[in-house]
Design an enzyme around this catalytic site. Structure first.
Site, PDB file in Angstrom:
ATOM      1  N   GLU A 129      -2.219  -5.333  -3.466  1.00 17.93           N
ATOM      2  CA  GLU A 129      -1.256  -4.605  -2.639  1.00 17.93           C
ATOM      3  C   GLU A 129      -0.197  -5.538  -2.061  1.00 17.93           C
ATOM      4  O   GLU A 129       0.993  -5.182  -2.016  1.00 17.93           O
ATOM      5  CB  GLU A 129      -1.989  -3.877  -1.513  1.00 17.93           C
ATOM      6  CG  GLU A 129      -2.859  -2.732  -2.004  1.00 17.93           C
ATOM      7  CD  GLU A 129      -3.620  -2.050  -0.898  1.00 17.93           C
ATOM      8  OE1 GLU A 129      -3.988  -0.878  -1.066  1.00 17.93           O
ATOM      9  OE2 GLU A 129      -3.863  -2.688   0.152  1.00 17.93           O
TER      10      GLU A 129
ATOM     11  N   ASP B  97       0.832  -1.208   0.000  1.00 12.08           N
ATOM     12  CA  ASP B  97       0.000   0.000   0.000  1.00 12.08           C
ATOM     13  C   ASP B  97       0.863   1.254   0.000  1.00 12.08           C
ATOM     14  O   ASP B  97       0.571   2.227  -0.708  1.00 12.08           O
ATOM     15  CB  ASP B  97      -0.919  -0.022   1.225  1.00 12.08           C
ATOM     16  CG  ASP B  97      -1.747   1.239   1.344  1.00 12.08           C
ATOM     17  OD1 ASP B  97      -2.614   1.470   0.493  1.00 12.08           O
ATOM     18  OD2 ASP B  97      -1.512   2.015   2.299  1.00 12.08           O
TER      19      ASP B  97
END
EC number: 3.1.26.3
Length: 247
Positions: free
Chosen positions: A138, A66
């Site tokens: 992610e 992320d």
């Protein structure tokens, strides 16, 4: 998104598991040096909870991915839109790293095929299923970053994610209607637009603001947004378009 059925063990001694990562490596065009990173990237916390022998799930890699994703998106947008304000860049960034778009990429790459998911979680639908897929993208980014470094991770992100920045809706997000309205108003009406807060609604963590903008007593429009700045932009957009159309 179709997720692979839970397997008895994610051990990399499993030939089928190793073969699946060779398939993924070929699909995304990245040579895997340390397959264990990718193995972990595709272990959901629900699977770990149901299998005590599993020591780690993909949540830490998701956290890392992320952050890498955010940096690459921010830097790319900073370069792509040199005249955009911080608020405008933030809005477009939030769109291209949103769950729906990350889910779309995960669907496109069929990442669910490689995921080890707990029995209970496999029944999740709708938003829960899309969130799992987005998080999976992610965690894959996190694994690529650890295994191959920032440059390879950046190339992967740009290839699969930033194509969405070319969408006309994204271009629209960075148009500064407040500036356009101000310049038009000064030129044609010899005055500045006047903005006023009309109200706010919703809980503290998720408020919606209403702002009105007026030019003399001749033109007026309202806008809504999650912040005063966004509401002002939306009000300016509404009034600017209305004036240019002549009604």
């Amino acid at each position: 998104m179709v997720f692979k059925k839970t397997q008895p063990s994610p051990s990399l001694k499993n030939p089928e598991r190793i073969q699946s990562f060779k398939k993924l490596s070929k699909k995304i065009g990245i040579k895997f040096s340390k397959i264990e990173y990718y193995n972990t990237a595709f272990i959901h916390s629900s699977y770990k909870n149901e299998n005590p022998e599993i020591l780690e799930d993909n949540e830490r890699l998701e956290f890392l991915g992320d952050s890498v994703l955010g940096l690459v998106a921010a830097r790319s947008l900073f370069q792509k839109y040199p005249k955009a304000s911080e608020g405008e860049l933030s809005r477009i960034k939030s769109k291209i790293v949103s769950t729906p778009i990350l889910n779309s990429i995960a669907e496109k790459l069929n990442l669910g095929e490689y995921l080890l998911l707990g029995k209970g979680e496999k029944n999740s639908q709708g938003k829960g299923r899309r969130k799992i897929a987005a998080n999976l993208f992610e965690s894959l980014v996190g694994a690529i970053y650890l295994d191959r470094g920032f440059e390879v991770a950046e190339k992967f992100i740009v290839q699969h994610l930033l194509e969405f920045a070319e969408n006309p809706d994204m271009e629209e997000s960075v148009r500064d209607y407040k500036t356009q309205l101000q310049e038009y108003s000064q030129k044609h009406f010899k005055t500045l637009p006047v903005y006023r807060m009309k109200g706010e609604s919703g809980p503290d963590h998720s408020k919606t603001f209403q702002v009105s903008v007026r030019i003399r007593d001749q033109w007026e429009a309202s806008g809504y947004g999650a912040s005063k700045k966004i509401a002002e932009q939306n009000a300016a957009k509404e009034l600017y378009i209305r004036i240019r159309r002549g009604f």
